[in-house]
Design an enzyme around this catalytic site. Sequence first.
Site, short mmCIF file in Angstrom:
data_model
loop_
_atom_site.label_atom_id
_atom_site.label_comp_id
_atom_site.label_asym_id
_atom_site.label_seq_id
_atom_site.Cartn_x
_atom_site.Cartn_y
_atom_site.Cartn_z
N TYR A 27 21.98 -3.34 -3.93
CA TYR A 27 20.86 -4.20 -4.36
C TYR A 27 19.54 -3.65 -3.84
O TYR A 27 19.35 -3.48 -2.63
CB TYR A 27 21.09 -5.62 -3.85
CG TYR A 27 20.24 -6.65 -4.54
CD1 TYR A 27 20.72 -7.31 -5.66
CD2 TYR A 27 18.98 -6.98 -4.06
CE1 TYR A 27 19.95 -8.28 -6.29
CE2 TYR A 27 18.21 -7.95 -4.69
CZ TYR A 27 18.70 -8.59 -5.81
OH TYR A 27 17.95 -9.55 -6.42
N TYR B 249 15.09 -5.21 -13.32
CA TYR B 249 15.37 -6.15 -12.24
C TYR B 249 15.86 -7.45 -12.85
O TYR B 249 15.09 -8.28 -13.32
CB TYR B 249 14.14 -6.39 -11.37
CG TYR B 249 14.48 -7.24 -10.17
CD1 TYR B 249 15.40 -6.81 -9.23
CD2 TYR B 249 13.91 -8.49 -9.99
CE1 TYR B 249 15.75 -7.58 -8.14
CE2 TYR B 249 14.24 -9.28 -8.89
CZ TYR B 249 15.16 -8.83 -7.97
OH TYR B 249 15.50 -9.60 -6.89
#
Lengths: 382, 138
Positions: free
Chosen positions: A287, A337
């Site tokens: 992440y 994103y």
Amino acid sequence: MAGLKDATAIVGIGQTPFARHLPEDEKTLACRAVLAALDDAGIAPGEVDALASYTMEETDEVELAKAVGFGDLTFFSKVGYGGGGSCATVAHLASAIATGQATVGVAWRSRKRGSGPRPWRNTAAQLPTPAQWTRPYGLLRPVDEIAMLARRYMHEYGATRDHLFNVALACRNRANQNPAAVMYERPLTREMYMTSRWISEPLCLFDNCLETDGALACVVVSRERARDCRHTPVYVHSAAQGLPAQHHGMINYWNDDPLTGPAWTAARHLWKHADFTAQDVDVAQIYDAFTALIPLSLEGYGFCERGEGGAFTEQGALEIGGRLPLNTGGGGLSEAYVHGFNLINEGVKQLRGTSTAQVPGAATCLVTAGEGVPTSALLLRS
Amino acid sequence: MLSPVTDPDGAPFWQYAAQGELRVQACAACGEPRFPPRPCCPHCQSFASEWRRVSGHGRIWSYVVPHPPLLPDYAEQAPYNVVVVELTDAPRIRLVGNLVTGPDAPLNSLPPDRIRIGAKVHAVFSGTGLPQWVLERP
Ligand SMILES: [Zn+2]
């Protein structure tokens, strides 16, 4: 008890285009991604009986289920903490299916971040705890909160902006190979990085993820059912959530050791239930809302020792052919994103052998959710 | 500028700060200080707490320098600093604040290149009741 190990598999993935602005709304994008994932799996919507999602999305189970024509649902869960919940969606579905609560599960994320409001701008919804201790002083945005940890990390361990650049560059290089990535045609150079504008010193523009509209989904079934699906099954080998003792969220300045976070907790559980170790991971999808999360996660998930996360990125370690190819679709920094869901689907592509930046022979993949908030992670294997 | 949106656990901190006192919550049973404030002690589970006065001395643990886009009141002062201060009396209590040149000085009153991790600071109080921090050796 049999546990989760390889009991379930991801058999379908789907996504919409990614862009700064897409005309369709969040719900419509969610429907498109979910139907694409089911089509990829070769499973009819009426067979779905489980759903899992995570917070900071407005589309709920009722809206999605009635729109795309799901059957009767017997399991549905919504995990908290935004990007920390991405991998937990698959973990919850795997648990439900392995224990007989459901048979076909769908996890998804739809997001209008590129064209929608920035959550930190909402001053009306300022929660009393813990915002009272930070926001009046101008520590307003997630980037400010993480930059504080990044500065301390760089000070304690001698990590540099070049280490953070290595992260940004690896993600951008992979995006340059991925036609679906927002940054497909936009190479990054060290000069661009070093001269870009600050967002919150010591983090600059290229240390921050994109702002994207888009949606993704995946389909989870039992290993037995997976054999009948269209694609090679990608097994959920191990899964974990992590909320460490005395954790404070992204403003983790108040425990004994602020530079260890949820990754350490998730990792301990993840590896305990795995047949292989960090050294056996062929490719990682970690992440990357901010570059500075990568050195921390490399340490937390056991790829290196404490304080070595910056140095780990040297000598092309995160590139294809390096020690640990990272975020091979471009990640949140350069593909899209979408709160990390693209990392899950990219992990599946790697283990199917269909990534646009394929790691030769990849058989094991770590996927992680947001570090710095209560998190989750998956070990996938082919 | 944003004011603290407080809660029952945090309210005493701000009441003391408005009087120019820096106090942190501590367990009345085992004595362990804790921050942020909360209903019971994570070490001994006692619900008895007290607000312990601290010296107001500390060291910079980390800092950031935010640049726009920011909320308008903050964008006007950007780039400014936000620091985390580790208290000398209770090193695991770390307070977020601003390093300024004196009480009520703006967020950007001190040039960012004057800030160092480890620098000694002490608390001053603004008219709005917010603790601020100044360098011991300006
Ligand atoms: Zn106690």
